[in-house]
Design a protein around this motif. Sequence first.
Motif, PDB file in Angstrom:
ATOM      1  N   GLY A  26      19.814  53.348  30.227  1.00 24.54           N
ATOM      2  CA  GLY A  26      18.863  52.599  31.040  1.00 24.54           C
ATOM      3  C   GLY A  26      19.531  51.801  32.148  1.00 24.54           C
ATOM      4  N   GLY A  27      20.861  51.732  32.122  1.00 24.56           N
ATOM      5  CA  GLY A  27      21.603  50.982  33.132  1.00 24.56           C
ATOM      6  C   GLY A  27      22.324  49.799  32.533  1.00 24.56           C
ATOM      7  N   ASP A  28      23.579  49.594  32.949  1.00 24.27           N
ATOM      8  CA  ASP A  28      24.326  48.491  32.350  1.00 24.27           C
ATOM      9  C   ASP A  28      23.925  47.130  32.915  1.00 24.27           C
ATOM     10  N   ASP A  29      22.955  47.114  33.851  1.00 23.92           N
ATOM     11  CA  ASP A  29      22.458  45.844  34.369  1.00 23.92           C
ATOM     12  C   ASP A  29      21.273  45.306  33.568  1.00 23.92           C
ATOM     13  N   ILE A  30      20.806  46.038  32.559  1.00 21.80           N
ATOM     14  CA  ILE A  30      19.626  45.608  31.797  1.00 21.80           C
ATOM     15  C   ILE A  30      19.830  44.228  31.149  1.00 21.80           C
ATOM     16  N   ASP A  74      29.182  50.200  31.810  1.00 21.54           N
ATOM     17  CA  ASP A  74      30.295  49.334  31.443  1.00 21.54           C
ATOM     18  C   ASP A  74      29.893  48.526  30.212  1.00 21.54           C
ATOM     19  N   LEU A  75      30.389  48.928  29.047  1.00 21.99           N
ATOM     20  CA  LEU A  75      29.989  48.268  27.805  1.00 21.99           C
ATOM     21  C   LEU A  75      30.471  46.825  27.742  1.00 21.99           C
ATOM     22  N   ASP A  76      31.661  46.553  28.274  1.00 21.57           N
ATOM     23  CA  ASP A  76      32.158  45.175  28.271  1.00 21.57           C
ATOM     24  C   ASP A  76      31.238  44.279  29.098  1.00 21.57           C
ATOM     25  N   ALA A  77      30.782  44.800  30.244  1.00 21.20           N
ATOM     26  CA  ALA A  77      29.878  44.016  31.079  1.00 21.20           C
ATOM     27  C   ALA A  77      28.546  43.796  30.375  1.00 21.20           C
ATOM     28  N   MET A  78      28.045  44.830  29.681  1.00 18.80           N
ATOM     29  CA  MET A  78      26.783  44.675  28.959  1.00 18.80           C
ATOM     30  C   MET A  78      26.904  43.630  27.869  1.00 18.80           C
ATOM     31  N   ARG A  79      28.035  43.628  27.181  1.00 22.81           N
ATOM     32  CA  ARG A  79      28.238  42.638  26.134  1.00 22.81           C
ATOM     33  C   ARG A  79      28.301  41.227  26.727  1.00 22.81           C
ATOM     34  N   ARG A  80      29.075  41.067  27.794  1.00 21.42           N
ATOM     35  CA  ARG A  80      29.201  39.747  28.421  1.00 21.42           C
ATOM     36  C   ARG A  80      27.859  39.243  28.930  1.00 21.42           C
TER      37      ARG A  80
END
Length: 229
Positions: free
Chosen positions: A150-154, A182-188
Amino acid sequence: MHLHHTDPVRAEIIPPAAARSGGRPRPLRVGLGGPVGSGKTATVAALCRRLRDTVSIAVVTNDIYTREDAEALLRQAVLAPERITAVETGACPHTAIRDDISANLEAVEDLQERLDPLDLVLIESGGDNLTATFSKGLVDHQIFVIDTAGGDDIPRKGGPGVTAADLLVINKTDLAPHVGADLDAMRRDAEAARGPLPTVLTSVKDDHGVDPIADWISRRLAEHTAVRS
């Protein structure tokens, strides 16, 4: 069995954990919401497989005009057929899980009457957007499922589903390399949006992928049992 027309935001719609109709303990109710295609039904199926041998469990699904999600669970034989029921909302999924919850309450009550004792009811919303939330008169806890495709900006976009759900699940982590997420960005971003509320990154279709979600539910069940005992 009857329809409820009480204001759905009033907590007393759900009887105290220690008693319900006939003085019997009521099951824990956990709602699962999220966008179309995020993996809600796959999560419900995996939870049923993981918990069914130790927990008395039932499922209510919500679709607008069909029984598609319930039929998918029945085809997979994740539970006995009498433990799965469907609500056809006939309108925006928000309506049946947040605004007029009477049809879902009726479905839950029917399951309770037929399957007592029942420990856990999973209530799956129809696919919706980031504003989907469950009425506190319907569920004790809510899980919101999004996915990497769905996008890492969700998580950064927020919305009540992302920011306020008791558990956020970022699903389909196995697809991240293929969709450029970017999983790290999604987590952060999830941690920044949610503060102390927990987030799980997983792929529920992988071996043991549902385990952190099942463990979280098991802890909620233990708390629920402690209150009603």
